[in-house]
Motif scaffolding. Structure first.
Motif, short mmCIF file in Angstrom:
data_model
loop_
_atom_site.label_atom_id
_atom_site.label_comp_id
_atom_site.label_asym_id
_atom_site.label_seq_id
_atom_site.Cartn_x
_atom_site.Cartn_y
_atom_site.Cartn_z
N ILE A 82 0.84 -1.20 0.00
CA ILE A 82 0.00 0.00 0.00
C ILE A 82 0.88 1.25 0.00
N VAL A 83 1.92 1.25 0.84
CA VAL A 83 2.84 2.39 0.88
C VAL A 83 3.53 2.55 -0.48
N LEU A 84 3.98 1.43 -1.06
CA LEU A 84 4.64 1.46 -2.37
C LEU A 84 3.71 2.00 -3.44
N CYS A 85 2.45 1.59 -3.38
CA CYS A 85 1.48 2.02 -4.38
C CYS A 85 1.18 3.52 -4.23
N ILE A 86 1.12 4.02 -3.00
CA ILE A 86 0.90 5.46 -2.77
C ILE A 86 2.08 6.25 -3.34
N PHE A 87 3.29 5.73 -3.13
CA PHE A 87 4.49 6.38 -3.67
C PHE A 87 4.45 6.43 -5.19
N PHE A 88 4.16 5.27 -5.82
CA PHE A 88 4.07 5.23 -7.28
C PHE A 88 2.94 6.14 -7.78
N GLY A 89 1.83 6.15 -7.04
CA GLY A 89 0.70 7.00 -7.43
C GLY A 89 1.07 8.47 -7.43
N PHE A 90 1.86 8.89 -6.43
CA PHE A 90 2.32 10.27 -6.38
C PHE A 90 3.19 10.60 -7.60
N LEU A 91 4.12 9.68 -7.93
CA LEU A 91 5.01 9.90 -9.07
C LEU A 91 4.22 10.00 -10.38
N THR A 92 3.29 9.07 -10.58
CA THR A 92 2.55 9.06 -11.85
C THR A 92 1.60 10.26 -11.95
N PHE A 93 1.01 10.67 -10.80
CA PHE A 93 0.13 11.85 -10.83
C PHE A 93 0.95 13.10 -11.17
N TYR A 94 2.11 13.22 -10.55
CA TYR A 94 2.98 14.37 -10.81
C TYR A 94 3.38 14.39 -12.30
N SER A 95 3.73 13.21 -12.83
CA SER A 95 4.13 13.12 -14.25
C SER A 95 2.98 13.51 -15.16
N ALA A 96 1.77 13.02 -14.81
CA ALA A 96 0.62 13.28 -15.66
C ALA A 96 0.16 14.73 -15.58
#
Length: 370
Positions: A82-96
């Protein structure tokens, strides 16, 4: 049944995602470097640690994926994912949102996602993980689910043995990708790719873009997005005395029609004056190309040996391709975009051999000279 199936699906997604990155860790580290670039998170001091950080992230993704699949340390595993997914979600949202990294590299070169697709994927996974966490919460109350009988302890040992075997296999795959070339090549530049044929497909079906201007009315402060056709056809936007002015730096190029997608689009070899050698290379009976994406980091002795080996081939067209025009001493210098070179070459320097435009061999320069 449902919670077991959901756990299985999520585990497989994480394992597949980790696997395609593990196969090509160097390629994933290039993607990490993009995130550290000044126009993204502005942390260039981390670029030299990109490969190490990539290894850590991939190992985490794989181990946690296997642990979820085998139902090991379930509370810890789900919490970490869950923590890993939140981290990846932040990166992908920032990129998008800021449109700074066009491909997150979530599935390496195997599956290409747009930034928003990557973000949606992360959100779906996060929701799935939370649901699995809730469905399995009663099992977290057990101190040790394998401590109640010898059978369960033996079952646990089998699971940990499987995890160990999988770990050894992945270590081997990752090591091969770093030392040599990826064991499985998902790139458009795999051996057997016909660059000449790819160039023809791209030319026959190009992507189409349209420019949208940000127009501001100097009298009313109204702002409009006007496409290039309307701007030309409607005199109100450009006639003498018009209050409409183009806002500099706010124009957008929008994809109207998706053409034939291939990284070969970026295969363009030219010198410092802009003279294009691409056609000469892909039409030659044989061409030997030396690539260096970090030319200043190349050992002068290694470069000397590679150039000597390449020059020994009297019949081939030969070019040394890097990001600066003075890298090579005895082979004709040419240039290419650094990102495009990294797509082709996973080591620095690297040798690519073409015959009539088809890739017949490629390998790190240190192996080519042996």
């Amino acid at each position: 049944m449902i919670k077991g199936l959901l756990r299985f699906i999520i585990a497989i997604i994480f394992i597949l995602s980790g696997f395609v990155k593990a196969v090509d860790l160097v390629g994933f580290s290039f993607k990490m470097e993009e995130y550290f670039a000044p126009n993204v998170f502005n942390m260039p001091f981390l670029e030299k640690f990109a490969l190490v950080l990539s290894i850590i992230m991939v190992v985490l993704e794989l181990w946690l994926g296997f642990m979820l699949l085998l139902k090991l340390k379930l509370k810890f595993t789900l919490s970490a994912l869950i923590v890993l997914c939140i981290f990846f979600g932040f990166l992908t949202f920032y990129s998008a949102y800021f449109n700074v990294v066009t491909d997150c590299g979530c599935f390496g070169d195997a599956i290409k996602f747009t930034p928003w697709q990557s973000f949606i994927k992360d959100i779906v996974l996060l929701v799935g993980l939370i649901i699995v966490f809730i469905l399995y919460r009663k099992e977290f109350k057990k101190n040790d689910e394998y401590s109640y009988s010898e059978t369960k302890r033996s079952y646990a040992k089998i699971k940990y043995s499987i995890l160990g075997i999988c770990s050894l296999i992945m270590i081997y795959i990752m090591a091969m990708g770093i030392i040599d070339e990826p064991l499985i090549d998902f790139r458009d530049y795999k051996i057997g790719t016909d660059l000449k044929a790819e160039k023809k497909k791209i030319a026959a079906n190009p992507s189409e873009y349209k420019t949208f201007y940000s127009m501001k009315n100097q009298r009313t402060n109204e702002v409009r997005k006007v496409n290039q056709d309307d701007y030309i056809n409607k005199t109100e936007y450009w006639a003498e005395g018009t209050p409409w002015k183009i806002e500099e730096g706010k124009n957008e190029s929008v994809l109207i029609k998706e053409g034939y997608k291939s990284e070969i689009t970026k295969f363009k070899v030219e010198d410092a004056t802009g003279t294009d050698f691409t056609d000469e290379i892909i039409n030659a009976p044989e061409a030997v190309l030396i690539f260096a994406y970090h030319p200043n980091d190349v050992s002068p002795e290694l470069l000397k040996q590679v150039e000597a080996k390449v020059n020994a081939n009297k019949n081939a067209v030969k070019y040394g391709i890097s990001t600066i025009p003075t890298t090579f001493k005895t082979v004709k210098n040419a240039m290419m975009d650094g990102t495009a070179i990294k797509t082709i070459a996973r080591s620095n320097p690297f040798v690519l051999i073409l015959k009539n435009g088809k890739i017949v061999d490629k390998q790190p320069a240190k192996y080519y000279i042996k």
